[in-house]
Design a protein around this motif. Structure first.
Motif, PDB file in Angstrom:
ATOM      1  N   PRO A 460       0.827  -1.218   0.000  1.00  0.00           N
ATOM      2  CA  PRO A 460       0.000   0.000   0.000  1.00  0.00           C
ATOM      3  C   PRO A 460       0.852   1.255   0.000  1.00  0.00           C
ATOM      4  CG  PRO A 460       0.010  -1.009   2.172  1.00  0.00           C
ATOM      5  CD  PRO A 460       0.747  -1.942   1.273  1.00  0.00           C
ATOM      6  N   THR A 520       2.487   4.701   5.404  1.00  0.00           N
ATOM      7  CA  THR A 520       1.161   5.080   5.870  1.00  0.00           C
ATOM      8  C   THR A 520       0.954   6.573   5.677  1.00  0.00           C
ATOM      9  OG1 THR A 520       1.919   5.497   8.123  1.00  0.00           O
ATOM     10  CG2 THR A 520       1.253   3.246   7.586  1.00  0.00           C
ATOM     11  N   SER A 557      -3.630   7.545   1.742  1.00  0.00           N
ATOM     12  CA  SER A 557      -2.960   6.242   1.666  1.00  0.00           C
ATOM     13  C   SER A 557      -3.914   5.233   1.065  1.00  0.00           C
ATOM     14  CB  SER A 557      -2.496   5.781   3.048  1.00  0.00           C
ATOM     15  OG  SER A 557      -3.592   5.663   3.930  1.00  0.00           O
ATOM     16  N   THR A 559      -5.849   1.747   0.234  1.00  0.00           N
ATOM     17  CA  THR A 559      -6.381   0.560   0.894  1.00  0.00           C
ATOM     18  C   THR A 559      -6.679  -0.479  -0.155  1.00  0.00           C
ATOM     19  OG1 THR A 559      -8.638   1.418   0.745  1.00  0.00           O
ATOM     20  CG2 THR A 559      -7.394   1.927   2.740  1.00  0.00           C
ATOM     21  N   ARG A 560      -6.992  -1.658   0.281  1.00  0.00           N
ATOM     22  CA  ARG A 560      -7.251  -2.742  -0.652  1.00  0.00           C
ATOM     23  C   ARG A 560      -8.425  -2.383  -1.561  1.00  0.00           C
ATOM     24  NH1 ARG A 560      -7.845  -8.568   1.886  1.00  0.00           N
ATOM     25  NH2 ARG A 560      -5.692  -8.019   2.409  1.00  0.00           N
ATOM     26  N   ASP A 562      -8.308  -0.032  -3.889  1.00  0.00           N
ATOM     27  CA  ASP A 562      -8.150   1.299  -4.481  1.00  0.00           C
ATOM     28  C   ASP A 562      -7.442   1.205  -5.825  1.00  0.00           C
ATOM     29  OD1 ASP A 562      -9.406   2.731  -2.551  1.00  0.00           O
ATOM     30  OD2 ASP A 562      -7.617   3.244  -1.424  1.00  0.00           O
ATOM     31  N   SER A 590      -7.494   9.505   6.505  1.00  0.00           N
ATOM     32  CA  SER A 590      -7.242   8.178   7.071  1.00  0.00           C
ATOM     33  C   SER A 590      -7.460   7.142   6.005  1.00  0.00           C
ATOM     34  CB  SER A 590      -8.170   7.924   8.260  1.00  0.00           C
ATOM     35  OG  SER A 590      -9.513   7.868   7.813  1.00  0.00           O
ATOM     36  N   ALA A 591      -6.854   5.955   6.182  1.00  0.00           N
ATOM     37  CA  ALA A 591      -6.853   4.945   5.127  1.00  0.00           C
ATOM     38  C   ALA A 591      -8.142   4.167   5.064  1.00  0.00           C
ATOM     39  CB  ALA A 591      -5.684   3.987   5.334  1.00  0.00           C
ATOM     40  N   VAL A 592      -8.842   3.997   6.214  1.00  0.00           N
ATOM     41  CA  VAL A 592      -9.958   3.055   6.227  1.00  0.00           C
ATOM     42  C   VAL A 592     -11.193   3.645   5.596  1.00  0.00           C
ATOM     43  CG1 VAL A 592     -11.432   1.677   7.711  1.00  0.00           C
ATOM     44  CG2 VAL A 592      -9.010   1.941   8.251  1.00  0.00           C
ATOM     45  N   GLN A 594     -11.299   7.079   4.492  1.00  0.00           N
ATOM     46  CA  GLN A 594     -10.978   8.316   3.808  1.00  0.00           C
ATOM     47  C   GLN A 594     -11.624   9.497   4.521  1.00  0.00           C
ATOM     48  OE1 GLN A 594      -8.736   8.351   1.854  1.00  0.00           O
ATOM     49  NE2 GLN A 594      -8.629   6.481   0.686  1.00  0.00           N
ATOM     50  N   THR A 756     -17.865   4.774   1.277  1.00  0.00           N
ATOM     51  CA  THR A 756     -17.540   3.565   2.038  1.00  0.00           C
ATOM     52  C   THR A 756     -18.623   2.545   1.736  1.00  0.00           C
ATOM     53  OG1 THR A 756     -16.539   4.900   3.780  1.00  0.00           O
ATOM     54  CG2 THR A 756     -17.065   2.614   4.317  1.00  0.00           C
TER      55      THR A 756
END
Length: 906
Positions: A460, A520, A557, A559-560, A562, A590-592, A594, A756
């Motif tokens: 990532p 990160t 950052s 994430t899976r 993207d 944040s990555a989870v 956004q 999300t």
């Protein structure tokens, strides 16, 4: 599909130089007489796909004409086979006259040479066949045609052309091609071409693969067609061809004085010949004789001359009127055996006949071997007079080979030089394509390709988008040349502030991107903050700037799941937030989810420069200790909107008055003798003046996400409602519930990183999610309840609380008591989703003091009446602290549990 039985018969006739027989066989093949004659209309019209049958027929006709030209002493292009020397040397053929004869149908001159028309027609046939093979999508057919054309080029002594055809054919023979008779034949043909090109190790490798393919094809049902013949015959022929190459390689090692190295090759040839003889039926006389010749040759190489002579003599007799190459090989092997036995007279006879046949039929490898054997024989007999002519012919042949090698090396040098020049030019073009000419940084095209590679590798990366603040004012102040210098200086600062593994690229105009592998968002934030400070502290007055130059940075950052577009949109979005909140700062997502980790929402008033934080703590790397920037209060994003319930003055209606101040005495005072169940509140003081009515809460400010129910609405309607909700409440997410897959995809495509998506619950949230306050647990009965449980968990998370899932609690897992891990610790509320195990909610209510929201589901036996049975079971439970939602409504249960959790943590 060609080649078929007729193809093999014509090939055999051509190999034996039975040219009239081959022409007679080809006369029955229906095709156009000449590529110079307009073909008759065919089914399929002018755009009909390439006809492979005609391509193979043209190939065979071209080989027939080339062999006739070769017999007449000319090559395919009309040049004499032997070099021109002396007044009586043959002149080249007039191909222009040959073409005119083909077009006009009559000789161009009175003394027209038919060989010229043969050469012109052969060239036209070769081109026509190659075009057809190039047009086909069948790579095996194309490789087979190329290998055959390489053999035609060898007949014409065009070594470079033969090499090109062989290389291209080899490139098409992928290792994953399924086994077939055509693949075996193509590999065998290519092996023969490589052997004639004196690339014996490569020839051996391809023939070995041909043998392995034949064995595999014979073992796979349906791999061979009926016209391909018996599987054992295919394997035996491939084994004999491989054995012949092994024996030839062993003979070359013997001639070089390495008998120990030659022995394994002869042993392998003997084993392969014995395998072939064991597989062949007696009626396959030609194949049996070929295996016998290889077997005898191997015995000669192993020193077993007496055992080899008998079978080789029989092979010579049986092939006298058959395959010329096989007959020559048998005579050569027999001559070797007789010479090594000491029978010089008979050896001389066999070797002389082998030399004559090889010379007549254009078998260069057998001819050289026969010359060497004759020279060695007469040298052993001390007959120098007879040895000398053979030695001279052998040396002349070797000199021709040396010339061919020299020509090949010159050709190789030229190709290598051209390749290096091409690579150098390609490198220069690559640099021009991937390099920004102003800053000499990689450009946008390179950044996109590199980011795609990082995302596909699974590591990532973080992406930072950097923009020079108010760059138009920079150009106005120092001109475009000064602006260019500012961009170059900013680029140098960014490169100096990043690691060697990071990539700093110029995106467009005054915008840069920084790719940070295995990083990160927090780590990237620290690195870019150093760069931001370095830019701000640079002496820009030296460039004529009246004010310092600053940069704004947005970081996201990956994430899976993207992709490049999603990640860049996320980083670019927070860069815009940094611009609107005052510039000269670093903002990250944040990555989870956004969610902005910024110092305020997009409409926050500009604050001090630096990196935005979310916990209110000071940042040592933002400003020096004691500076005004450190002392200033950092704007914060409130976790949730204040509830009216927290302010008694804001209470107007509903259940809020009951929660703010109880207006009635506690239960238990129905009579004087009944004890009170709670302290009796003191009497309220009399009001001296009428109370002021509380202010009504501001309308249009929701306390929770706006919910859009997708069932019954089209995708366009859902998208329109989401847009309206985002415009009205930009700081709160819009939640779409129970949406089909196409609607979820459309939401993710339109809103990119701000979406999300939870496929299990068929829900999506568009916009920044609130920071989680409190925690709830979602317990699920059997597997059929998972969808409702996922909906409850997603609803609680987007409402603003953390969620802990415990699945598959029902069934046999609690027959002997509840498992120890079924009750999560430190939760403020439990959501229990159950259908078949509807009693689970009551069981948990008796074991814990945590509030429980029970959700009945329609999963269960046919007699459950669509969840009504589970609903009655939960409603009739005597367990305290349990409230019941309606059937399958996980969303309402999740929102209710989140409200309890958030209020409990205040």
């Amino acid at each position: 599909m060609p080649p078929g039985a007729l193809h093999h018969r014509v090939t055999a006739a051509l190999s034996n130089w039975q040219l009239d027989d081959a022409e007679e066989l080809l006369a029955d093949v229906g095709t156009d007489s000449s590529p110079y004659v307009a073909p008759a209309p065919r089914d399929g019209g002018p755009d009909r796909p390439a006809d492979l049958g005609r391509a193979w027929a043209d190939t065979l006709r071209a080989e027939l004409l080339v062999r006739r030209l070769r017999r007449a002493g000319f090559t395919l292009v009309g040049d004499p086979v032997e070099p021109a020397s002396g007044p009586g040397a043959a002149a080249g053929l007039d191909l222009h006259a040959g073409v005119a004869e083909l077009i006009d149908g009559a000789p161009a001159t009175q003394d027209g040479d038919p060989r010229a028309s043969h050469a012109a027609l052969a060239i036209a046939l070769v081109r026509s066949a190659k075009a057809a093979f190039d047009a086909t999508e069948d790579e095996l057919q194309r490789a087979a045609g190329l290998a055959r054309h390489a053999r035609i080029e060898l007949l014409s002594r065009r070594i470079d052309a033969a090499m090109d055809e062989a290389v291209e054919a080899a490139s098409l023979l992928d290792a994953v091609l399924p086994p077939s008779a055509l693949l075996v034949e193509t590999l065998t043909t290519l092996s023969g071409v490589l052997a004639d090109l004196e690339l014996m190790p490569l020839a051996l490798d391809y023939q070995r693969r041909a043998h392995e393919t034949a064995v595999a094809a014979a073992a796979v049902p349906g791999a061979l067609r009926t016209e391909d013949g018996a599987p054992d015959l295919l394997v035996a022929r491939a084994a004999s061809a491989l054995g012949e190459l092994c024996a030839e390689l062993g003979e070359a090692l013997l001639d070089d004085g390495a008998p120990d190295a030659a022995a394994p090759h002869f042993a392998e040839a003997r084993e392969l010949a014995e395998q072939a003889l064991a597989l062949l039926p007696p009626e396959s006389a030609e194949a049996v004789v070929a295996a016998q010749v290889v077997h005898g040759w191997a015995l000669v190489g192993l020193g077993e001359h007496a055992a080899a002579v008998g079978s080789l003599e029989a092979a010579v007799r049986s092939t006298a009127a058959g395959d010329r190459a096989l007959h020559t090989a048998a005579q050569l092997a027999l001559g070797r055996a007789l010479r090594r036995q000491g029978n010089g007279r008979d050896a001389d006879e066999q070797l002389a006949q082998a030399l004559a046949t090889a010379t007549e039929h254009g078998l260069p490898r057998l001819r050289r071997a026969a010359l060497r054997e004759l020279c060695t024989l007469h040298a052993e007999l001390d007959d120098a007079g007879r040895a000398l002519p053979y030695l001279q012919a052998y040396l002349a042949d070797e000199l021709d080979r040396v010339d061919e090698r020299r020509t090949r090396w010159v050709e190789l040098f030229g190709r290598r030089k051209s390749l290096l020049e091409t690579e150098r030019a390609a490198g220069q073009l690559r640099r021009q394509a991937y390099e920004d000419p102003l800053t000499h940084l990689p450009n946008r095209r390179y950044a996109e390709a590199t980011l795609d590679g990082l995302l596909s590798s699974g590591a990532p990366p973080a992406l930072a988008v950097v923009d020079v603040d108010r760059f138009k004012q920079v150009n106005d102040a120092v001109g475009h040349a000064g602006g260019d210098e500012v961009l170059r200086r900013v680029a140098e600062i960014l490169v100096a502030g990043c690691r060697d593994t990071d990539e700093v690229c110029r995106w467009a105009g005054d915008e840069f991107v920084v790719l940070l592998p295995d990083t990160t968002a927090e780590q990237a934030e620290l690195a870019l903050e150093r760069c931001r400070r370095a830019v701000a502290e640079t002496d820009w007055a030296a460039l004529g700037m009246p004010v310092p130059v600053t940069i704004s940075v947005g970081i996201a950052s990956a994430t899976r799941g993207d992709d490049r577009r999603t990640l860049f949109t996320a980083a670019d979005g927070v860069l815009y937030d940094a611009k609107r909140s005052g510039r000269d700062r670093v903002v990250r997502l944040s990555a989870v989810t956004q969610t902005r980790a910024a110092s305020g929402p997009p409409d926050t008033l500009p604050g001090p420069a630096g990196t935005a934080v979310t916990d209110g703590s000071s940042r040592d790397d933002t400003a020096p200790a004691g500076s005004p920037e450190q002392v200033a209060t950092t704007p914060r994003v409130p976790a949730v909107q204040p509830s009216p319930l927290t302010d008694p003055a804001a209470v107007t209606s509903g259940f809020a008055p009951l929660l703010v101040e109880p207006g009635d005495p506690p239960l238990g005072l129905g009579s004087p003798a009944e004890p009170a169940l709670a302290p009796v509140p003191p009497a309220a003081a009399p009001l001296l003046e009428p109370p002021v009515p509380p202010a009504a809460p501001a309308r249009g400010t929701p306390t929770e996400p706006d919910v859009v129910w997708a069932p019954g609405r089209s995708t366009e309607q859902v998208l329109a409602l989401v847009r309206q909700a985002r415009r009205q409440f930009p700081d709160r997410p819009a939640v779409v519930v129970r949406a089909p897959a196409e609607t979820l995809v459309a939401l993710a495509s339109e809103h990119d990183a701000y979406t999300t998506v939870d496929a299990a619950s068929m829900s999506a949230a568009v916009g920044p999610l609130p920071e989680p306050v409190g925690r709830i647990g979602v317990l699920c009965g059997v597997g059929g309840d998972l969808a409702v449980a996922a909906e409850a968990a997603f609803a609680a998370r987007v409402t603003g609380t953390a969620v802990l899932r415990v699945d598959d609690v029902g069934g046999s897992r609690f027959r002997g008591g509840l498992p120890g891990d079924a009750l999560p610790e430190d939760v403020d509320c439990l959501v229990v989703v159950a259908g078949l195990d509807a009693s689970l909610a009551g069981l948990l209510g008796a074991l814990t003091d945590v509030p429980i929201v029970a959700v009945p589901t329609s999963t269960g036996q046919p007699g459950s009446f669509g969840g009504f049975s589970a609903l009655l079971t939960m409603l009739n439970s005597a367990a305290p602290g349990v409230v019941v939602s309606n059937i399958d409504n996980g969303h309402a249960a999740g929102v209710f549990a989140a409200r309890i959790a958030r209020r409990a943590r205040r």
